[in-house]
Design a protein around this motif. Structure first.
Motif, mmCIF file in Angstrom:
data_model
loop_
_atom_site.group_PDB
_atom_site.id
_atom_site.type_symbol
_atom_site.label_atom_id
_atom_site.label_comp_id
_atom_site.label_asym_id
_atom_site.label_seq_id
_atom_site.Cartn_x
_atom_site.Cartn_y
_atom_site.Cartn_z
ATOM 1 N N GLU B 6 0.846 -1.183 0.000
ATOM 2 C CA GLU B 6 0.000 0.000 0.000
ATOM 3 C C GLU B 6 0.886 1.239 0.000
ATOM 4 N N VAL B 7 0.800 2.005 -1.059
ATOM 5 C CA VAL B 7 1.543 3.259 -1.110
ATOM 6 C C VAL B 7 0.510 4.367 -0.958
ATOM 7 N N LYS B 8 0.685 5.163 0.094
ATOM 8 C CA LYS B 8 -0.347 6.164 0.379
ATOM 9 C C LYS B 8 0.209 7.574 0.262
ATOM 10 N N ASN B 9 -0.257 8.272 -0.744
ATOM 11 C CA ASN B 9 0.017 9.715 -0.883
ATOM 12 C C ASN B 9 1.481 10.083 -0.692
ATOM 13 N N ILE B 10 2.381 9.379 -1.352
ATOM 14 C CA ILE B 10 3.786 9.735 -1.126
ATOM 15 C C ILE B 10 4.224 10.872 -2.051
ATOM 16 N N SER B 11 5.139 11.678 -1.526
ATOM 17 C CA SER B 11 5.700 12.785 -2.291
ATOM 18 C C SER B 11 7.215 12.693 -2.247
ATOM 19 N N LYS B 12 7.824 13.083 -3.357
ATOM 20 C CA LYS B 12 9.282 13.029 -3.438
ATOM 21 C C LYS B 12 9.773 14.290 -4.111
ATOM 22 N N ILE B 17 13.012 20.750 -6.608
ATOM 23 C CA ILE B 17 12.367 20.076 -7.734
ATOM 24 C C ILE B 17 11.455 18.971 -7.210
ATOM 25 N N THR B 18 10.190 19.061 -7.572
ATOM 26 C CA THR B 18 9.256 18.018 -7.159
ATOM 27 C C THR B 18 9.260 16.913 -8.199
ATOM 28 N N VAL B 19 9.526 15.681 -7.769
ATOM 29 C CA VAL B 19 9.494 14.558 -8.701
ATOM 30 C C VAL B 19 8.051 14.070 -8.851
ATOM 31 N N PHE B 20 7.403 13.826 -7.710
ATOM 32 C CA PHE B 20 5.972 13.522 -7.753
ATOM 33 C C PHE B 20 5.346 13.907 -6.420
ATOM 34 N N GLU B 21 4.030 14.041 -6.457
ATOM 35 C CA GLU B 21 3.305 14.461 -5.268
ATOM 36 C C GLU B 21 2.071 13.602 -5.117
ATOM 37 N N ASN B 22 1.799 13.154 -3.881
ATOM 38 C CA ASN B 22 0.531 12.484 -3.601
ATOM 39 C C ASN B 22 0.262 11.271 -4.477
ATOM 40 N N LEU B 23 1.287 10.462 -4.714
ATOM 41 C CA LEU B 23 1.065 9.247 -5.500
ATOM 42 C C LEU B 23 0.587 8.133 -4.579
ATOM 43 N N SER B 24 -0.406 7.398 -5.031
ATOM 44 C CA SER B 24 -0.890 6.258 -4.256
ATOM 45 C C SER B 24 -1.017 5.057 -5.173
ATOM 46 N N LEU B 25 -0.764 3.895 -4.598
ATOM 47 C CA LEU B 25 -0.875 2.675 -5.391
ATOM 48 C C LEU B 25 -1.114 1.515 -4.438
ATOM 49 N N THR B 26 -2.053 0.660 -4.771
ATOM 50 C CA THR B 26 -2.288 -0.525 -3.948
ATOM 51 C C THR B 26 -2.060 -1.753 -4.810
ATOM 52 N N LEU B 47 9.459 3.628 -7.984
ATOM 53 C CA LEU B 47 9.792 2.237 -7.669
ATOM 54 C C LEU B 47 10.894 2.157 -6.612
ATOM 55 N N ARG B 48 11.876 3.027 -6.748
ATOM 56 C CA ARG B 48 12.996 3.023 -5.798
ATOM 57 C C ARG B 48 12.551 3.473 -4.399
ATOM 58 N N CYS B 49 11.513 4.287 -4.357
ATOM 59 C CA CYS B 49 10.988 4.701 -3.050
ATOM 60 C C CYS B 49 10.363 3.515 -2.314
ATOM 61 N N ILE B 50 9.811 2.578 -3.081
ATOM 62 C CA ILE B 50 9.089 1.469 -2.442
ATOM 63 C C ILE B 50 10.003 0.660 -1.536
ATOM 64 N N ASN B 51 11.281 0.442 -1.949
ATOM 65 C CA ASN B 51 12.136 -0.236 -0.965
ATOM 66 C C ASN B 51 13.169 0.715 -0.348
ATOM 67 N N GLY B 59 3.803 11.088 3.127
ATOM 68 C CA GLY B 59 3.051 9.872 2.853
ATOM 69 C C GLY B 59 3.667 8.655 3.510
ATOM 70 N N GLU B 60 3.079 7.475 3.242
ATOM 71 C CA GLU B 60 3.669 6.270 3.829
ATOM 72 C C GLU B 60 3.531 5.081 2.901
ATOM 73 N N ILE B 61 4.431 4.106 3.121
ATOM 74 C CA ILE B 61 4.439 2.903 2.303
ATOM 75 C C ILE B 61 4.329 1.728 3.248
ATOM 76 N N LEU B 62 3.336 0.881 3.021
ATOM 77 C CA LEU B 62 3.130 -0.265 3.904
ATOM 78 C C LEU B 62 3.290 -1.563 3.127
ATOM 79 N N LEU B 63 4.109 -2.453 3.655
ATOM 80 C CA LEU B 63 4.218 -3.789 3.085
ATOM 81 C C LEU B 63 3.654 -4.756 4.115
#
Lengths: 222, 245
Positions: B6-12, B17-26, B47-51, B59-63
């Motif tokens: 579960e990827v919830k509203n992550i920003s990088k 420079i904003t790479v992305f904002e508020n991305l979510s993916l389940t 993808l690199r943020c996920i691990n 935001g937060e990433i839950l495994l």
């Protein structure tokens, strides 16, 4: 041919002990260079601009300045200017370590920076903690790059110890000169015999080391 | 199906420079999600943020419900569950193929050597590289190295595999052999998140397609909808850039 002087008195033994002095100076310097050089290299590889600038200057000084000049500065210079009375062997070890640390640090720095970031990342993504990554992935690769080059440095240091007779150390070359002088009348050809023997002694000291380097290089070429 | 990731509203962002904002993916168990998008859209960074190879600002990433946090001591243990294969050949050059495969299971998971070796050999056989087990990575072609890299990730029995443009650096004739391996993994029900530029492959392998552009998810849906009936103009343009008719 002048080899007969070797049999006189304990000339052969004196030559060997002269070689011993040369080896002692170079091996102590090498040991210091490896330990301190690795530490300096790791620090400089940290890419801190000031550390890098200081290191560049240090390395350039070592590379530009003839070792002999460094020897004279440390041995004769410090006595007058600083009032420190170094014995010749200590002075030599300081100079050789000063040189060796710079070169060794540069080797370590190059090897460390040459490891792609992806190596750290792929180890990390396999669940390997940082220490384990260094132990099994990074350090083995650094050693493989460094050892052949640093062995080359060691043989250069052994050869260059012949300079220390210029500050009064009785190493193998100086012993040779003394023997030749002492036998000028009885064996006028001693120069050839003695210097050929010294050539052989240096060869014996350096050849196995450079063979080892070649062997490791071949073994690790992947 | 159970949710694995579960990827919830992550920003990088990097400084300003904003790479992305508020991305979510389940991602659900057994699901294959393929992320596409123009170069520089942030999909690889995502993808690199996920691990946690990249830190996130928000935001937060839950495994499996457990937070992935770059500063956590538990990070190596969580990363064991996430297999990752990169674009560049990232095998350990000083180890043989077999040693590459066995290092992490033996050292991290404390798998007995004999057991790890047996598994490594059977996986190598499966990707057709058993004869290369004692070779060093430099003796392999790019496609062979990538197949080994996939096997190396599988050796840790990950719950999810992240594939980051794994064929982008390959010669065209080697792409197929690598993608065939990925297809067979999809068939056996592996959970995967794949970033790729290979559209035909994406269509064949994806349960769900995600299109990222300008740091946002512009469109997502089943492979069929996505390719045959794109809803947004932006995705239509993007897909058109791959066809020559």
């Amino acid at each position: 041919m002048g080899f007969e002087v070797l049999a006189k008195g304990n000339n052969a033994l004196r030559l060997l002990s002269g070689l011993g002095v040369a080896m002692r100076i170079s091996l102590i310097s090498v040991a210091i260079s490896i330990v301190v050089g690795i530490a300096i290299g790791v620090i400089v590889a940290g890419r801190h601009p000031a550390a890098f600038a200081v290191f560049r200057v240090y390395l350039e000084i070592v590379r530009i300045m003839p070792q002999l000049v460094l020897l004279f500065i440390v041995y004769f210079g410090t006595t007058k200017a600083l009032g420190i009375n170094l014995d010749a062997e200590t002075a030599s070890i300081i100079v050789f370590s000063f040189w060796g640390c710079a070169e060794m640090a540069d080797l370590v720095r190059g090897a460390l920076l040459g490891i792609p970031v992806i190596q750290y990342e792929s180890a990390a993504s396999l669940g390997m903690p940082p220490l384990m990554t260094y132990r099994y992935v990074i350090v083995p690769q650094i050693l493989r790059r460094m050892i052949p080059l640093s062995i080359n440095l060691i043989t250069r240091m052994i050869k260059t110890t012949s300079l220390v007779m210029m500050i009064g150390i009785v190493e193998v070359l100086k012993v040779g000169q003394q023997i030749i002088e002492a036998n000028r009348k009885s064996s006028p050809n001693a120069a050839f015999g003695i210097f050929a023997t010294i050539f052989f002694l240096y060869f014996i000291a350096c050849w196995p080391i450079s063979r080892l380097a070649a062997y490791l290089e071949k073994k690790w070429e992947n | 199906m159970d949710v694995i990731l579960e990827v919830k509203n992550i920003s990088k962002s990097y400084e300003d420079i904003t790479v992305f904002e508020n991305l979510s993916l389940t991602v659900k168990k057994g699901e294959v999600v393929v992320i596409v998008g123009p170069s520089g859209c942030g999909k690889s960074t995502f993808l690199r943020c996920i691990n946690a190879l990249e830190s996130i600002q928000d935001g937060e990433i839950l495994l499996d419900g457990e937070a992935i946090d770059a500063s956590s001591k538990e990070l190596p243990r969580i990363r064991e569950k996430i297999g990752m294969v990169f674009q560049s050949y990232d095998l350990f050059p000083h180890l043989t193929i077999l040693q590459n495969l066995m290092l992490a299971p033996v050292k991290v998971k404390k798998t007995p050597k004999a057991e790890a070796e047996k598994e490594a050999l059977s996986l190598l056989d499966r990707v057709g590289l058993l004869s290369k087990k004692d070779n060093f990575p430099r003796q392999l072609s790019g496609g062979q190295k990538q197949r080994v890299a996939i096997v190396r990730a599988l050796m840790m029995h990950p719950e999810i595999l992240l594939l980051d443009e794994i064929t982008a650096a390959l010669d065209p004739e080697m792409v197929r052999e690598v993608l065939d391996v990925v297809l067979s993994l999809a068939k056996e029900g592996r959970t995967m998140v794949i970033v790729t530029h290979e559209m035909q492959f994406a269509r064949a392998v994806a349960d769900r397609m995600v299109f990222i552009d300008g740091g946002k998810i512009v469109e997502e849906g089943s492979a069929q909808e996505f390719f045959d009936d794109p809803k947004t103009e932006r995705l239509r343009q993007f897909l058109n850039s791959f066809s020559y008719d």
